[in-house]
Write a protein that holds these residues in place. Sequence first.
Motif, PDB file in Angstrom:
ATOM      1  N   UNK A   1     -24.870  45.344-117.836  1.00 44.14           N
ATOM      2  CA  UNK A   1     -26.225  44.988-117.459  1.00 44.14           C
ATOM      3  C   UNK A   1     -26.146  44.131-116.221  1.00 44.14           C
ATOM      4  N   UNK A   2     -27.242  43.519-115.865  1.00 39.85           N
ATOM      5  CA  UNK A   2     -27.259  42.623-114.712  1.00 39.85           C
ATOM      6  C   UNK A   2     -26.524  41.331-115.061  1.00 39.85           C
ATOM      7  N   UNK A   3     -26.734  40.838-116.285  1.00 37.47           N
ATOM      8  CA  UNK A   3     -26.013  39.673-116.796  1.00 37.47           C
ATOM      9  C   UNK A   3     -25.964  39.755-118.313  1.00 37.47           C
ATOM     10  N   UNK A   4     -25.075  38.960-118.909  1.00 42.21           N
ATOM     11  CA  UNK A   4     -24.892  38.960-120.363  1.00 42.21           C
ATOM     12  C   UNK A   4     -24.673  37.530-120.831  1.00 42.21           C
ATOM     13  N   UNK A   5     -25.433  37.139-121.857  1.00 43.29           N
ATOM     14  CA  UNK A   5     -25.239  35.849-122.515  1.00 43.29           C
ATOM     15  C   UNK A   5     -25.074  36.119-123.999  1.00 43.29           C
ATOM     16  N   UNK A   6     -24.367  35.245-124.679  1.00 40.03           N
ATOM     17  CA  UNK A   6     -24.186  35.415-126.114  1.00 40.03           C
ATOM     18  C   UNK A   6     -24.159  34.060-126.802  1.00 40.03           C
ATOM     19  N   UNK A   7     -24.558  34.082-128.067  1.00 38.13           N
ATOM     20  CA  UNK A   7     -24.546  32.870-128.866  1.00 38.13           C
ATOM     21  C   UNK A   7     -24.536  33.227-130.336  1.00 38.13           C
ATOM     22  N   UNK A   8     -24.215  32.239-131.147  1.00 38.90           N
ATOM     23  CA  UNK A   8     -24.208  32.445-132.587  1.00 38.90           C
ATOM     24  C   UNK A   8     -25.194  31.487-133.240  1.00 38.90           C
ATOM     25  N   UNK A   9     -25.825  31.971-134.292  1.00 41.40           N
ATOM     26  CA  UNK A   9     -26.665  31.082-135.087  1.00 41.40           C
ATOM     27  C   UNK A   9     -25.743  30.294-136.001  1.00 41.40           C
ATOM     28  N   UNK A  10     -26.146  29.099-136.325  1.00 42.18           N
ATOM     29  CA  UNK A  10     -25.288  28.210-137.100  1.00 42.18           C
ATOM     30  C   UNK A  10     -26.157  27.309-137.961  1.00 42.18           C
ATOM     31  N   UNK A  11     -25.520  26.406-138.658  1.00 44.45           N
ATOM     32  CA  UNK A  11     -26.267  25.422-139.424  1.00 44.45           C
ATOM     33  C   UNK A  11     -26.997  24.467-138.477  1.00 44.45           C
ATOM     34  N   UNK A  12     -28.078  23.883-138.975  1.00 39.95           N
ATOM     35  CA  UNK A  12     -28.786  22.882-138.183  1.00 39.95           C
ATOM     36  C   UNK A  12     -27.935  21.617-138.161  1.00 39.95           C
ATOM     37  N   UNK A  13     -27.654  21.126-136.976  1.00 42.35           N
ATOM     38  CA  UNK A  13     -26.700  20.032-136.853  1.00 42.35           C
ATOM     39  C   UNK A  13     -27.334  18.652-136.748  1.00 42.35           C
ATOM     40  N   UNK A  14     -28.597  18.565-136.415  1.00 43.35           N
ATOM     41  CA  UNK A  14     -29.184  17.255-136.161  1.00 43.35           C
ATOM     42  C   UNK A  14     -30.393  16.953-137.034  1.00 43.35           C
ATOM     43  N   UNK A  15     -30.672  17.777-138.038  1.00 42.45           N
ATOM     44  CA  UNK A  15     -31.852  17.540-138.858  1.00 42.45           C
ATOM     45  C   UNK A  15     -31.489  16.852-140.172  1.00 42.45           C
ATOM     46  N   UNK A  16     -32.421  16.081-140.661  1.00 45.33           N
ATOM     47  CA  UNK A  16     -32.279  15.499-141.997  1.00 45.33           C
ATOM     48  C   UNK A  16     -32.761  16.539-143.012  1.00 45.33           C
TER      49      UNK A  16
ATOM     50  N   UNK B   1     -21.574  41.029-136.229  1.00 47.20           N
ATOM     51  CA  UNK B   1     -21.969  39.920-137.087  1.00 47.20           C
ATOM     52  C   UNK B   1     -23.463  39.670-136.957  1.00 47.20           C
ATOM     53  N   UNK B   2     -24.163  39.471-138.067  1.00 43.16           N
ATOM     54  CA  UNK B   2     -25.601  39.187-137.991  1.00 43.16           C
ATOM     55  C   UNK B   2     -25.916  37.819-137.391  1.00 43.16           C
ATOM     56  N   UNK B   3     -24.908  36.994-137.146  1.00 47.21           N
ATOM     57  CA  UNK B   3     -25.103  35.674-136.534  1.00 47.21           C
ATOM     58  C   UNK B   3     -24.781  35.664-135.047  1.00 47.21           C
ATOM     59  N   UNK B   4     -24.179  36.722-134.537  1.00 41.49           N
ATOM     60  CA  UNK B   4     -23.739  36.798-133.147  1.00 41.49           C
ATOM     61  C   UNK B   4     -24.755  37.621-132.355  1.00 41.49           C
ATOM     62  N   UNK B   5     -25.475  36.957-131.459  1.00 38.18           N
ATOM     63  CA  UNK B   5     -26.538  37.616-130.698  1.00 38.18           C
ATOM     64  C   UNK B   5     -26.147  37.774-129.244  1.00 38.18           C
ATOM     65  N   UNK B   6     -26.575  38.889-128.673  1.00 37.42           N
ATOM     66  CA  UNK B   6     -26.327  39.213-127.272  1.00 37.42           C
ATOM     67  C   UNK B   6     -27.666  39.313-126.552  1.00 37.42           C
ATOM     68  N   UNK B   7     -27.724  38.735-125.375  1.00 40.72           N
ATOM     69  CA  UNK B   7     -28.899  38.765-124.517  1.00 40.72           C
ATOM     70  C   UNK B   7     -28.449  39.391-123.209  1.00 40.72           C
ATOM     71  N   UNK B   8     -28.964  40.574-122.927  1.00 41.46           N
ATOM     72  CA  UNK B   8     -28.534  41.315-121.751  1.00 41.46           C
ATOM     73  C   UNK B   8     -29.684  41.497-120.780  1.00 41.46           C
TER      74      UNK B   8
ATOM     75  N   UNK C   1     -30.052  41.570-129.205  1.00 41.48           N
ATOM     76  CA  UNK C   1     -29.617  42.163-130.454  1.00 41.48           C
ATOM     77  C   UNK C   1     -28.251  41.677-130.877  1.00 41.48           C
ATOM     78  N   UNK C   2     -27.777  42.206-131.981  1.00 44.97           N
ATOM     79  CA  UNK C   2     -26.463  41.818-132.496  1.00 44.97           C
ATOM     80  C   UNK C   2     -25.361  42.729-131.987  1.00 44.97           C
ATOM     81  N   UNK C   3     -25.713  43.745-131.210  1.00 40.24           N
ATOM     82  CA  UNK C   3     -24.702  44.609-130.594  1.00 40.24           C
ATOM     83  C   UNK C   3     -24.674  44.322-129.099  1.00 40.24           C
ATOM     84  N   UNK C   4     -23.486  44.261-128.543  1.00 34.84           N
ATOM     85  CA  UNK C   4     -23.323  44.012-127.113  1.00 34.84           C
ATOM     86  C   UNK C   4     -23.737  45.260-126.350  1.00 34.84           C
ATOM     87  N   UNK C   5     -24.733  45.125-125.483  1.00 38.16           N
ATOM     88  CA  UNK C   5     -25.275  46.257-124.731  1.00 38.16           C
ATOM     89  C   UNK C   5     -24.754  46.331-123.298  1.00 38.16           C
ATOM     90  N   UNK C   6     -23.698  45.593-122.957  1.00 43.20           N
ATOM     91  CA  UNK C   6     -23.210  45.628-121.584  1.00 43.20           C
ATOM     92  C   UNK C   6     -22.853  47.046-121.192  1.00 43.20           C
TER      93      UNK C   6
END
Length: 183
Positions: free
Chosen positions: A48-63, A5-12, A41-46
């Motif tokens: 690794x030493x550690x792995x974090x992941x998150x998704x981009x989403x709509x802005x939740x607190x902005x006017x 998914x282009x919204x699902x990011x992996x940080x390895x 990137x958007x592909x899981x590269x595990x």
Amino acid sequence: MTPTSPRHFHFNGSLTGPWRVTRQVALRGDPLPAAPCLVVGTADQRPGVWHLQGITSNERYVTRAERTELVARQEGLGRVASTRAALIPIRKTAAWWALTQDERRDVLEGQSRHIAIGLRYLPAIARRLHHCRDLGPDEPFDFLTWFEYGPDDEPAFDDLLAALRASPEWTYVDREVDLRLAR
């Protein structure tokens, strides 16, 4: 959400990669294991030493007006001159999540001026927010914020973080790690 998914990011945190970790500090809570490099990137590269992941989403607190200004002023990621970056994983307290959406908005902007502070540093500093909490209860952070900027803008980036960390919103942070990177 599929791994591509282009919204699902992996940080390895990795032994090799395009971003070299120049500094890693746990400001609150547990640190991440030391890793010399970071792969994003958007592909899981595990593995690794550690792995974090998150998704981009709509802005939740902005006017609408704030969003319009953010879009107009922020430049994209991946700029050639942006050879510095920061990954800042953050977890908020249970007290933060017990607040309603409008109460969180009041703390974020009414009391802390989070968006207004950020706008002062655009377009020099580009950012992308990733939500982790939406992926499930096993994620160690609620948000991963990715920043990119040029070497000459590093003092401004430090000022941005100092202003945000001095705000009432940061009393709700119980884990924060600051990773600085160079490409």
